[in-house]
Design a protein around this motif. Structure first.
Motif, PDB file in Angstrom:
ATOM      1  N   LEU A   1      55.806  33.173  40.259  1.00  0.00           N
ATOM      2  CA  LEU A   1      55.562  34.508  40.589  1.00  0.00           C
ATOM      3  C   LEU A   1      56.351  35.196  41.589  1.00  0.00           C
ATOM      4  CD1 LEU A   1      51.944  33.336  41.996  1.00  0.00           C
ATOM      5  CD2 LEU A   1      52.375  34.869  40.138  1.00  0.00           C
TER       6      LEU A   1
ATOM      7  N   SER B   1      58.091  38.768  40.255  1.00  0.00           N
ATOM      8  CA  SER B   1      57.798  39.737  40.793  1.00  0.00           C
ATOM      9  C   SER B   1      59.109  40.462  41.551  1.00  0.00           C
ATOM     10  CB  SER B   1      57.185  39.448  42.231  1.00  0.00           C
ATOM     11  OG  SER B   1      57.087  40.615  43.198  1.00  0.00           O
TER      12      SER B   1
ATOM     13  N   ILE C   1      54.465  44.935  29.436  1.00  0.00           N
ATOM     14  CA  ILE C   1      53.209  44.157  28.768  1.00  0.00           C
ATOM     15  C   ILE C   1      53.115  44.411  27.301  1.00  0.00           C
ATOM     16  CG2 ILE C   1      52.035  44.207  31.073  1.00  0.00           C
ATOM     17  CD1 ILE C   1      50.440  46.553  29.641  1.00  0.00           C
TER      18      ILE C   1
ATOM     19  N   LEU D   1      51.985  41.420  25.254  1.00  0.00           N
ATOM     20  CA  LEU D   1      50.694  40.693  25.408  1.00  0.00           C
ATOM     21  C   LEU D   1      49.730  41.563  24.739  1.00  0.00           C
ATOM     22  CD1 LEU D   1      51.723  40.281  29.313  1.00  0.00           C
ATOM     23  CD2 LEU D   1      51.701  38.694  27.457  1.00  0.00           C
TER      24      LEU D   1
ATOM     25  N   GLU E   1      44.818  39.577  27.340  1.00  0.00           N
ATOM     26  CA  GLU E   1      45.880  38.502  28.144  1.00  0.00           C
ATOM     27  C   GLU E   1      45.993  39.254  29.378  1.00  0.00           C
ATOM     28  OE1 GLU E   1      48.255  35.846  25.106  1.00  0.00           O
ATOM     29  OE2 GLU E   1      49.075  38.108  25.213  1.00  0.00           O
ATOM     30  N   VAL E   2      46.437  40.799  29.234  1.00  0.00           N
ATOM     31  CA  VAL E   2      46.729  41.724  30.590  1.00  0.00           C
ATOM     32  C   VAL E   2      45.444  41.569  31.360  1.00  0.00           C
ATOM     33  CG1 VAL E   2      47.286  43.905  31.298  1.00  0.00           C
ATOM     34  CG2 VAL E   2      48.324  42.994  29.091  1.00  0.00           C
TER      35      VAL E   2
ATOM     36  N   GLN F   1      43.316  39.363  31.803  1.00  0.00           N
ATOM     37  CA  GLN F   1      43.053  37.886  32.218  1.00  0.00           C
ATOM     38  C   GLN F   1      44.232  37.888  33.480  1.00  0.00           C
ATOM     39  OE1 GLN F   1      43.763  34.624  29.783  1.00  0.00           O
ATOM     40  NE2 GLN F   1      42.749  33.275  31.119  1.00  0.00           N
ATOM     41  N   MET F   2      45.337  38.291  33.235  1.00  0.00           N
ATOM     42  CA  MET F   2      46.292  38.036  34.094  1.00  0.00           C
ATOM     43  C   MET F   2      46.148  39.114  35.310  1.00  0.00           C
ATOM     44  SD  MET F   2      50.601  39.002  34.146  1.00  0.00           S
ATOM     45  CE  MET F   2      50.305  39.773  32.469  1.00  0.00           C
ATOM     46  N   LYS F   3      45.551  40.175  35.251  1.00  0.00           N
ATOM     47  CA  LYS F   3      45.217  40.769  36.366  1.00  0.00           C
ATOM     48  C   LYS F   3      43.930  40.352  37.276  1.00  0.00           C
ATOM     49  CE  LYS F   3      46.469  45.418  34.501  1.00  0.00           C
ATOM     50  NZ  LYS F   3      45.990  46.764  34.030  1.00  0.00           N
ATOM     51  N   ARG F   4      43.094  39.722  36.445  1.00  0.00           N
ATOM     52  CA  ARG F   4      41.917  38.890  37.156  1.00  0.00           C
ATOM     53  C   ARG F   4      42.557  37.779  37.688  1.00  0.00           C
ATOM     54  NH1 ARG F   4      39.215  39.975  32.375  1.00  0.00           N
ATOM     55  NH2 ARG F   4      39.744  37.809  31.538  1.00  0.00           N
ATOM     56  N   LEU F   5      43.565  36.762  37.235  1.00  0.00           N
ATOM     57  CA  LEU F   5      44.109  35.823  37.830  1.00  0.00           C
ATOM     58  C   LEU F   5      44.767  36.230  39.011  1.00  0.00           C
ATOM     59  CD1 LEU F   5      44.828  33.714  34.417  1.00  0.00           C
ATOM     60  CD2 LEU F   5      43.191  33.260  36.287  1.00  0.00           C
ATOM     61  N   LEU F   6      45.608  37.206  38.954  1.00  0.00           N
ATOM     62  CA  LEU F   6      46.588  37.581  40.154  1.00  0.00           C
ATOM     63  C   LEU F   6      45.536  37.911  41.325  1.00  0.00           C
ATOM     64  CD1 LEU F   6      49.429  39.647  38.238  1.00  0.00           C
ATOM     65  CD2 LEU F   6      49.709  37.366  39.462  1.00  0.00           C
TER      66      LEU F   6
END
Length: 166
Positions: free
Chosen positions: A25, A29, A131, A134, A138-139, A141-146
């Motif tokens: 991460l 970042s 992105i 992706l 997937e985008v 999902q990534m935002k939710r996971l982050l």
């Protein structure tokens, strides 16, 4: 895709930096922030904290420095320095906070709003390029996971000690 068993095996085994999520991460970042920081600095003379402050004020309207700290996760010193630089360039203005006489409300000036209008398309273009490989799911999902990772980090920072078995 890694299964739960593989994740457990990684935890039980040796630490491998390239597989260590906090490291991944941080590296990702730093790569993204560095890329965008160069663009903001080269084209507009803004640091990343200054851009974040401009963006928050464009989205939310006037805010106190404390409100900006809470919204962005930046520390007070970083927000204060960014605000001083933007004030010196007349991109933001300060007015007394009617709700609390000890603080000020920061807001974009007309020049600040015009700058935001120039930079926002660049920011969106960088995001689109990042992105592009992706799928939309997937985008999302990534935002939710982050957001979940951030909430977990906030909870841990708030005094909840993680259960660690060694």
């Amino acid at each position: 895709m890694t299964g739960a068993g593989e994740a457990a095996q990684d935890v039980a085994g040796e630490l491998q930096l390239d597989a260590y999520l906090p490291y991944r991460l941080s590296v990702a970042s730093n790569a993204v922030s560095g890329l965008i920081a160069r663009a903001y600095e080269d084209r507009f003379g803004l640091s990343v904290p200054q851009w974040r402050l401009v963006c928050v004020l464009a989205e939310d309207g006037g805010r106190t420095q404390r409100g900006i700290v809470a919204r962005t996760g930046m520390d007070k010193v970083t927000v204060s320095r960014a605000a001083r630089g933007l004030t010196a360039r007349r991109l933001i203005g300060r007015t007394a906070n009617k709700a609390d006489g000890r603080s000020h409300v920061l807001a974009l000036t007309a020049e600040g709003r015009a700058l935001h209008a120039q930079i926002a398309p660049l920011a969106l273009a960088y995001e689109a390029a990042l992105i592009a490989g992706l799928a939309p799911g997937e985008v999302a999902q990534m935002k939710r996971l982050l957001m979940r990772l951030q909430a977990a980090a906030d909870a841990l920072a708030g005094g909840q000690t993680p259960t660690v078995r060694i």
